[in-house]
Design a protein around this motif. Structure first.
Motif, short mmCIF file in Angstrom:
data_model
loop_
_atom_site.label_atom_id
_atom_site.label_comp_id
_atom_site.label_asym_id
_atom_site.label_seq_id
_atom_site.Cartn_x
_atom_site.Cartn_y
_atom_site.Cartn_z
N TRP A 199 0.84 -1.19 0.00
CA TRP A 199 0.00 0.00 0.00
C TRP A 199 0.88 1.24 0.00
CZ3 TRP A 199 -5.40 -0.67 0.80
CH2 TRP A 199 -5.79 -1.95 1.19
N ARG A 200 0.31 2.31 -0.53
CA ARG A 200 0.95 3.62 -0.43
C ARG A 200 -0.13 4.68 -0.23
NH1 ARG A 200 2.29 4.62 -5.37
NH2 ARG A 200 1.56 2.61 -6.18
N GLU B 134 -0.31 8.72 -1.09
CA GLU B 134 0.43 9.78 -1.76
C GLU B 134 -0.41 11.04 -1.87
OE1 GLU B 134 1.58 8.29 -5.56
OE2 GLU B 134 3.19 7.02 -4.76
N ARG C 161 5.08 10.71 -1.60
CA ARG C 161 4.70 9.60 -0.73
C ARG C 161 4.64 10.07 0.72
NH1 ARG C 161 7.07 3.64 -1.62
NH2 ARG C 161 6.22 4.25 -3.65
N SER D 132 3.63 4.30 3.57
CA SER D 132 3.64 3.08 2.78
C SER D 132 3.64 1.90 3.72
CB SER D 132 4.88 3.03 1.87
OG SER D 132 6.06 3.05 2.64
N ILE E 142 -0.95 0.14 6.74
CA ILE E 142 -0.18 1.33 6.45
C ILE E 142 0.22 1.98 7.77
CG2 ILE E 142 -0.23 3.63 5.38
CD1 ILE E 142 -2.43 2.58 3.56
#
Length: 280
Positions: free
Chosen positions: A229-230, A232, A238, A241, A247
């Motif tokens: 997962w990220r 942003e 970012r 993550s 997360i």
């Protein structure tokens, strides 16, 4: 293989096919005070404010004046696709809501563009309204027709733009939404949102993310493997993550983030676009 998850199509003035990344939408995950619909300054960009304002305006939409056009254009769209031996596009509440909200905004403020004056595009609107969907591709069509235009003529105006017509027969799209709104002068603003739904979160994403969250994904393609997962910003900075278990967020106070889920297919890794969230 064609990587259509992160490469944009060329667009015309009133036709968009931006490839980017959905679940049945919920417009809020908690109760809010009633909000009046005021489109004089458009919708707020903040996730929670956008949800509240768009919900108020969609609830106030006068359906009687546009229902016939809406219904007919949906039918004509599927008839058009059938001529090319293509499956019908599944309708989706969140895509309908995003299309209607944008049509209402344009009709109220008298502009014609895929991007609002505040900088929100179709994917931005869907990511605020759809709290669980994961998108791999998205496109949109817009047309404006005079008051009293027959629905068939309205559809013909829509597909008179070659990119609009091409969007309707793109094989990547699986779902669609439609919005019709009427301006004070009677003109009809018509918006189609077309999308490839590649999966859903197993539960709606929260509107705000404090320090940590765990979200699991179910993919339309069983061969996809969830790899991470990220979160942003809209500028691809970012903020956080993590792996498949969650997360971890740090130094996120005051930011707005976009959930992206990495999915592996063979040797390729694709970024699926998930919901927008406010970060605390």
């Amino acid at each position: 293989m064609l990587q259509f998850y992160d490469k944009p199509f060329i667009l015309s003035a009133l036709a968009l096919a931006a490839l980017g990344g959905a679940a049945q939408a919920t417009t809020a995950d908690r109760e809010t005070e009633p909000i009046a619909c005021d489109l004089s300054n458009g919708f707020a960009s903040n996730v929670e404010a956008y949800l509240g304002e768009s919900t108020a305006c969609l609830s106030a939409l006068e359906a009687d004046e546009v229902t016939a056009v809406d219904t007919r254009i949906r039918a004509l769209t599927e008839r058009h696709r059938a001529r090319y031996n293509m499956d019908p596009l599944a309708q989706r509440t969140s895509l309908d809501a995003a299309a209607r909200a944008h049509a209402m905004d344009m009709a109220a403020r008298g502009y014609a563009d895929h991007v609002s004056p505040e900088g929100l595009d179709h994917l931005d609107r869907v990511r605020r309204l759809d709290r669980a969907g994961l998108y791999g591709a998205m496109g949109a069509n817009i047309t404006i027709v005079p008051a009293g235009t027959d629905p068939i003529d309205a559809f013909n105006a829509l597909i008179s733009d070659p990119v609009n017509a091409e969007n309707l027969t793109r094989g990547v799209f699986t779902h669609a939404g439609l919005g019709v709104a009427q301006a004070d002068n009677g003109d009809l603003y018509i918006v189609q949102v077309l999308a490839q739904l590649d999966g859903e979160l197993n539960r709606p994403a929260p509107l705000s993310l404090a320090h940590s969250v765990r979200l699991n994904a179910n993919f339309a393609n069983a061969r996809f493997e969830h790899t991470g997962w990220r979160v942003e910003t809209g500028d691809a900075v970012r903020l956080a993550s993590g792996g498949t278990r969650g997360i971890s967020s740090r130094r996120l106070e005051g930011e707005t983030g976009l959930i992206e889920i990495d999915a592996r297919l063979g040797t390729e890794v694709f970024a699926l676009r998930g919901p927008a969230i406010s970060l605390q």
